[in-house]
Motif scaffolding. Structure first.
Motif: not given
Length: 284
Positions: A12-21, A82-87
């Motif tokens: 999911i991180q890779e798909q959305f380019g998400f990095t933890f803050k 969240l829209d993706y993981t909780l669809a």
């Protein structure tokens, strides 16, 4: 989709380019048994509010065990995630707001018709105390608050008098709730792992405060004063925070059977209430 899988989280991180803050305390739980313990402890009847859903790991578990989940997330980057993981769940509503600025009473009125709800959360360590303080002081229609917090914070909120963990936040929690530690959670069960271990804390909200006081404002003023300088005596702490002569405070304490030389950390809630009610007569 198994949201407790570290591989899924990485994908999911890779798909959305998400990095933890780190500044937002983003550490996501990967142990399903702990998620189940949180849900069980929350004793959800119909609705639940979640604070800080992250990727929706706990949210999905809550959605499977309640009629409606309202989840509050401050990080705008996570809304699409969240829209993706909780669809697959049609009983989840996501609110992109800061919990500390949100009118929670309005949320409960609008989303749950003002009925009592449970609160569940994996709270960021840096704002644990402000969030719990808000939930309790606003006297919202809440049944249980079940939160993942830093282990030492959980121990502080459930501490007994005359222990090193006992403090002002202990009194606040035990005035409004019945606290208990549900489970201890090692850092290794999070992605990314935090530097400290955690615990699941349950705060069962009482129908009425655990002790009766004539003025809550004075009660908490006494509590704050008593812990303002832990090494000083109760007499010195109170005299520094109340416009009453020191000898009069000493006499008042002795009149209710409390030695002026005691320290705040040794006082029970009943003793704090007794002091507050007695001082109230002097500061009216």
């Amino acid at each position: 989709m198994d949201l407790t899988s570290p591989r899924t989280i990485r994908n999911i991180q890779e798909q959305f380019g998400f990095t933890f803050k780190k500044g937002l305390g983003q550490n996501f739980l990967t142990a399903r048994n702990i998620l189940e313990e949180i849900v069980d402890a929350a004793e959800i009847e119909s609705g639940v509010i979640e604070v800080g859903p992250g990727f929706g790991v706990l949210t999905s578990e809550l959605a499977q065990n309640s009629d409606k989940v309202v989840t509050i997330e401050i990080d705008e980057r996570l809304i699409d995630v969240l829209d993706y993981t909780l669809a697959e769940y049609d009983n989840v509503k996501i609110i992109n707001e800061d919990i500390l600025k949100l009118d929670l009473k309005k949320v409960i009125d609008d989303e749950f018709n003002g009925e009592k709800v449970s609160i569940a959360a994996n709270l960021p360590y840096y704002i644990t105390t402000p969030i719990i303080t808000k939930l309790l002081e606003e006297k919202l229609p809440i049944k249980n608050i079940v939160v993942m917090v830093q282990k030492e914070v959980a121990e502080r909120m459930s501490a007994k008098p005359s222990t090193k963990d006992y403090g002002a936040i202990t009194v606040l929690c035990q005035y409004y709730t019945e606290p208990s530690i549900v489970a201890n959670v090692p850092a290794s069960l999070f992605v990314p792992p935090p530097k400290v271990d955690s615990a699941v804390l349950k705060l069962k909200v009482l129908d009425k405060p655990s002790v009766e006081v004539k003025d809550e404002g004075v009660f908490f003023r006494v509590v704050k004063a008593a812990f303002s300088q832990r090494r000083k005596t109760l007499l010195n702490c109170l005299s520094a925070n109340f416009p009453i002569p020191k000898d009069e405070i000493s006499t008042l304490l002795e009149s209710i059977g409390i030695a002026p030389s005691r320290r705040g950390e040794t006082l029970s809630l009943e003793e704090f209430a007794n002091i507050a009610d007695t001082l109230l007569q002097k500061i009216k």
